[in-house]
Design an enzyme around this catalytic site. Structure first.
Site, PDB file in Angstrom:
ATOM      1  N   LYS A 135       0.862  -1.195   0.000  1.00  0.00           N
ATOM      2  CA  LYS A 135       0.000   0.000   0.000  1.00  0.00           C
ATOM      3  C   LYS A 135       0.884   1.226   0.000  1.00  0.00           C
ATOM      4  O   LYS A 135       2.032   1.169   0.443  1.00  0.00           O
ATOM      5  CB  LYS A 135      -0.862   0.015   1.271  1.00  0.00           C
ATOM      6  CG  LYS A 135      -2.078   0.919   1.177  1.00  0.00           C
ATOM      7  CD  LYS A 135      -3.201   0.223   0.447  1.00  0.00           C
ATOM      8  CE  LYS A 135      -4.353   1.110   0.138  1.00  0.00           C
ATOM      9  NZ  LYS A 135      -5.529   0.343  -0.321  1.00  0.00           N
ATOM     10  N   ASP A 175      -6.912   4.368  -4.609  1.00  0.00           N
ATOM     11  CA  ASP A 175      -7.588   4.222  -3.317  1.00  0.00           C
ATOM     12  C   ASP A 175      -8.223   5.598  -3.063  1.00  0.00           C
ATOM     13  O   ASP A 175      -8.448   6.349  -4.030  1.00  0.00           O
ATOM     14  CB  ASP A 175      -6.597   3.815  -2.206  1.00  0.00           C
ATOM     15  CG  ASP A 175      -7.299   3.342  -0.934  1.00  0.00           C
ATOM     16  OD1 ASP A 175      -7.787   2.205  -0.904  1.00  0.00           O
ATOM     17  OD2 ASP A 175      -7.410   4.128   0.041  1.00  0.00           O
TER      18      ASP A 175
HETATM   19  P1  NDP Z   1     -12.878   7.877  -2.967  1.00  0.00           P
HETATM   20  O1  NDP Z   1     -11.817   8.868  -2.750  1.00  0.00           O
HETATM   21  O2  NDP Z   1     -13.408   7.667  -4.345  1.00  0.00           O
HETATM   22  O3  NDP Z   1     -14.123   8.179  -2.007  1.00  0.00           O
HETATM   23  C1  NDP Z   1     -13.975   8.276  -0.613  1.00  0.00           C
HETATM   24  C2  NDP Z   1     -15.324   8.614  -0.033  1.00  0.00           C
HETATM   25  O4  NDP Z   1     -15.294   8.477   1.385  1.00  0.00           O
HETATM   26  C3  NDP Z   1     -15.716  10.058  -0.316  1.00  0.00           C
HETATM   27  O5  NDP Z   1     -17.110  10.124  -0.460  1.00  0.00           O
HETATM   28  C4  NDP Z   1     -15.251  10.755   0.970  1.00  0.00           C
HETATM   29  O6  NDP Z   1     -15.918  11.972   1.236  1.00  0.00           O
HETATM   30  C5  NDP Z   1     -15.653   9.725   1.982  1.00  0.00           C
HETATM   31  N1  NDP Z   1     -15.040   9.974   3.306  1.00  0.00           N
HETATM   32  C6  NDP Z   1     -15.708  10.275   4.418  1.00  0.00           C
HETATM   33  N2  NDP Z   1     -14.913  10.476   5.442  1.00  0.00           N
HETATM   34  C7  NDP Z   1     -13.686  10.303   4.993  1.00  0.00           C
HETATM   35  C8  NDP Z   1     -12.432  10.390   5.625  1.00  0.00           C
HETATM   36  N3  NDP Z   1     -12.278  10.707   6.923  1.00  0.00           N
HETATM   37  N4  NDP Z   1     -11.375  10.102   4.877  1.00  0.00           N
HETATM   38  C9  NDP Z   1     -11.519   9.823   3.578  1.00  0.00           C
HETATM   39  N5  NDP Z   1     -12.687   9.752   2.929  1.00  0.00           N
HETATM   40  C10 NDP Z   1     -13.764   9.984   3.631  1.00  0.00           C
HETATM   41  O7  NDP Z   1     -12.311   6.494  -2.392  1.00  0.00           O
HETATM   42  P2  NDP Z   1     -12.768   4.999  -2.710  1.00  0.00           P
HETATM   43  O8  NDP Z   1     -14.228   4.943  -2.971  1.00  0.00           O
HETATM   44  O9  NDP Z   1     -11.837   4.441  -3.698  1.00  0.00           O
HETATM   45  O10 NDP Z   1     -12.443   4.286  -1.320  1.00  0.00           O
HETATM   46  C11 NDP Z   1     -13.392   4.180  -0.272  1.00  0.00           C
HETATM   47  C12 NDP Z   1     -12.966   3.065   0.676  1.00  0.00           C
HETATM   48  O11 NDP Z   1     -12.901   1.835  -0.029  1.00  0.00           O
HETATM   49  C13 NDP Z   1     -11.592   3.244   1.317  1.00  0.00           C
HETATM   50  O12 NDP Z   1     -11.620   2.681   2.603  1.00  0.00           O
HETATM   51  C14 NDP Z   1     -10.686   2.400   0.427  1.00  0.00           C
HETATM   52  O13 NDP Z   1      -9.529   1.988   1.107  1.00  0.00           O
HETATM   53  C15 NDP Z   1     -11.621   1.238   0.135  1.00  0.00           C
HETATM   54  N6  NDP Z   1     -11.323   0.435  -1.049  1.00  0.00           N
HETATM   55  C16 NDP Z   1     -11.174   1.010  -2.285  1.00  0.00           C
HETATM   56  C17 NDP Z   1     -10.951   0.229  -3.393  1.00  0.00           C
HETATM   57  C18 NDP Z   1     -10.856   0.799  -4.762  1.00  0.00           C
HETATM   58  O14 NDP Z   1     -10.741   0.025  -5.712  1.00  0.00           O
HETATM   59  N7  NDP Z   1     -10.947   2.117  -4.954  1.00  0.00           N
HETATM   60  C19 NDP Z   1     -10.802  -1.237  -3.277  1.00  0.00           C
HETATM   61  C20 NDP Z   1     -11.051  -1.738  -1.953  1.00  0.00           C
HETATM   62  C21 NDP Z   1     -11.280  -0.918  -0.892  1.00  0.00           C
HETATM   63  P3  NDP Z   1     -15.177  13.387   0.994  1.00  0.00           P
HETATM   64  O15 NDP Z   1     -15.193  13.567  -0.497  1.00  0.00           O
HETATM   65  O16 NDP Z   1     -16.016  14.357   1.725  1.00  0.00           O
HETATM   66  O17 NDP Z   1     -13.798  13.238   1.547  1.00  0.00           O
HETATM   67  O1  2IT Z   2      -7.864  -1.476  -0.974  1.00  0.00           O
HETATM   68  C1  2IT Z   2      -7.785  -1.947  -2.132  1.00  0.00           C
HETATM   69  O2  2IT Z   2      -7.897  -3.155  -2.346  1.00  0.00           O
HETATM   70  C2  2IT Z   2      -7.564  -1.027  -3.237  1.00  0.00           C
HETATM   71  N1  2IT Z   2      -7.501   0.173  -3.018  1.00  0.00           N
HETATM   72  C3  2IT Z   2      -7.369  -1.543  -4.628  1.00  0.00           C
HETATM   73  C4  2IT Z   2      -5.955  -2.020  -4.832  1.00  0.00           C
HETATM   74  C5  2IT Z   2      -5.605  -2.419  -6.233  1.00  0.00           C
HETATM   75  O3  2IT Z   2      -4.415  -2.731  -6.426  1.00  0.00           O
HETATM   76  O4  2IT Z   2      -6.446  -2.424  -7.130  1.00  0.00           O
END
Ligand code: NDP
Ligand code: 2IT
Length: 458
Positions: A135, A175
């Site tokens: 990560k 992420d």
């Molecule tokens: P994005 O940046 O696309 O979206 C994050 C969302 O979470 C936003 O709506 C954000 O709101 C909100 N949020 C609320 N509180 C917090 C905070 N304290 N810190 C950060 N964000 C906050 O991220 P993703 O959708 O990609 O990721 C969301 C979650 O999913 C994370 O935990 C990530 O690790 C996990 N994840 C992501 C994957 C991926 O493929 N993208 C795969 C597996 C897990 P605001 O805009 O107001 O900050």
């Molecule tokens: O938390 C996760 O699994 C991710 N943010 C996606 C990682 C990846 O390599 O696609």
């Protein structure tokens, strides 16, 4: 008890937990993540205690193979120099090249990077694809930055990161705060410095230069495929259920899309400021326009749908979790749901919780959900569809070929079904019933431990 030290009888495990707390005392998220996993592994550890101790297997699994931190200087639109801190945690490469996302958020620190890297080892093992765990990210805050500032930051970040990655070495992706725009800038800079079109060095790329169809949708879609399997195994139908989804980023949006297409009604979504409630079901086109195109606040939903309601966050329970629903999908960030919030969710009559985010529930919240017979889909299993599809992107890049959306999506669905099966079987084998948290940890750990033993003491 599953994730609480007090029930532990293995002396070796107790010593390891103490060691982690002592050596990482300023890293609360990392301690939390390791405790959750290790405590639930106790029955497996008891079977192999002497051997694991001799091989220091647990001590090695909680120690990153390598942590890289570096300075990221960049010049903002006013001509001022800014400095951020960059990270890459190459946690465990036993099963394949380090693989995991990059997070850009002001809260990023070593504890958060290490907990995410640790989770990723287990998640990636569950996909059964050849990827190790890693990560990275930075405490850079993308909010309010111009496109030019984002590009300059990404280029500076890559100037240093490129020394440590490669398609067979370490493959970052998105992420929080990192989507196709950032991956594009990172990829461009890597290509320029290395003078090579190494498509598989990053995943989540744009479709016109080596990205995979369905990668954008994969984490959210995968979460719902897992939820459907978990509910079906407990004779519950997803169709007709109400759901709330915290967050409105990549994972939340595509979880909403798939939940709706599978017949559930999503009534609320949120961002870090507050949540919107739409009893008629969220209009996802409006959310996509606000979040994917304009990068604006979710409150603006009311400008288009005036009948919806907005609730600002003003207590330790994010406003969205006060809303009643059958299915709760935390898809924002870590520790969104603490014990107090978990109690509200249970009192509101929820049936199931699906972790789209990484570690969205505190250990106390997990324990409370399990005690109250809430079906809990653990993040390292339920949100593995994103990284699994990243691995499919790497496969397509290696073949110099691509699959259709339907081909990738059907592989994703198969992978998620298999992950659920692994969690269910491991839970059953160790008398954990419907505790899929323990099931996921055990299934992943056994795979990693076996491969680590084969590769010797490294
Ligand atoms: P994005 O940046 O696309 O979206 C994050 C969302 O979470 C936003 O709506 C954000 O709101 C909100 N949020 C609320 N509180 C917090 C905070 N304290 N810190 C950060 N964000 C906050 O991220 P993703 O959708 O990609 O990721 C969301 C979650 O999913 C994370 O935990 C990530 O690790 C996990 N994840 C992501 C994957 C991926 O493929 N993208 C795969 C597996 C897990 P605001 O805009 O107001 O900050
Ligand atoms: O938390 C996760 O699994 C991710 N943010 C996606 C990682 C990846 O390599 O696609």
């Amino acid at each position: 008890m599953t994730i609480c030290e007090c029930g532990i009888t293995s002396e070796y495990l107790k010593e390891v937990l103490e060691g982690i707390a002592k050596r990482n005392s300023n890293e609360p998220e990392f301690i939390q993540a390791t405790k959750e996993v290790l405590c639930s592994l106790e029955p497996v550890i008891l079977k192999h205690e002497e051997e694991y101790r001799r091989l220091a297997l647990l001590e090695r699994i909680v120690e990153p193979e390598r942590i890289i931190t570096f300075r990221v200087p960049w010049i903002d639109d006013n001509g001022n120099t800014q400095v951020n801190r960059g990270y890459r945690v190459q946690f465990n490469g036993t099963l394949g090249p380090y693989k995991g996302g990059l997070r850009l958020h002001p809260s990023v620190n070593q504890s958060i990077m290490k907990f995410l890297g640790f989770e990723q080892i287990f998640k990636n093992a569950l996909t059964c694809l050849p990827i190790g765990g890693g990560k990275g990210g930075s405490d850079f805050d993308p909010k309010g930055k111009s496109d030019m500032e984002i590009m300059k930051f990404c280029q500076s970040f890559m100037n240093e990161l490129q020394k440590h990655i490669g398609q067979d070495v370490d493959v970052p992706a998105g992420d929080i705060g990192v989507g196709a725009r950032e991956i594009g800038y990172l990829f461009g800079q890597y290509r320029r410095i290395r003078n090579t079109f190494e498509a598989g060095v990053l995943t989540g790329k744009g479709l016109d230069y080596g990205g995979s169809l369905a990668r954008k949708e994969a984490t959210g879609y995968g979460l719902m495929y897992f939820m459907r399997e978990m509910l079906a195994a407990n004779k519950i139908e997803l169709r007709g259920k109400t759901a709330i989804i915290s967050g409105s980023g990549n994972v939340a949006i595509y979880a909403c899309e798939k939940a709706t297409s599978l017949g559930a009604k999503v009534v609320a979504m949120s961002d870090s400021s507050g949540c919107i409630y739409d009893e008629n079901g969220i209009n996802l086109d409006v959310i996509k326009e606000i979040k994917e195109e304009r990068r604006a606040r979710i409150k603006e939903y009311l400008n288009v749908v005036p009948s919806a309601k907005y609730f600002e966050n003003n207590s330790s329970t994010p406003a969205i979790f006060n809303i009643k629903a059958d299915i709760i999908l935390p898809c924002a960030t870590q520790n969104d749901i603490n014990l107090e919030t978990a109690k509200k969710i249970v009192a509101n009559g929820a049936i199931a919780v699906g972790e789209g985010a990484n570690m969205p529930c505190t250990n106390e919240a997990i324990e409370y959900f399990l005690e109250n017979k809430i079906l809990l889909a653990p993040g390292k299993a339920a949100n593995a569809g994103g990284v699994a599809t990243s691995a499919l992107e790497m496969s397509q890049n290696s073949m110099r070929y691509f699959w259709t959306f339907e081909e990738v999506d059907s592989k994703l669905e198969m992978i998620m079904k298999n992950i659920f099966k692994l969690c269910k079987q491991a839970a059953k084998e160790y008398n954990y019933g419907t505790n899929y948290v323990a099931g996921a940890n055990i299934a992943a750990f056994r795979k990693i431990a076996k491969a680590m033993k084969s590769q010797g003491i490294i």
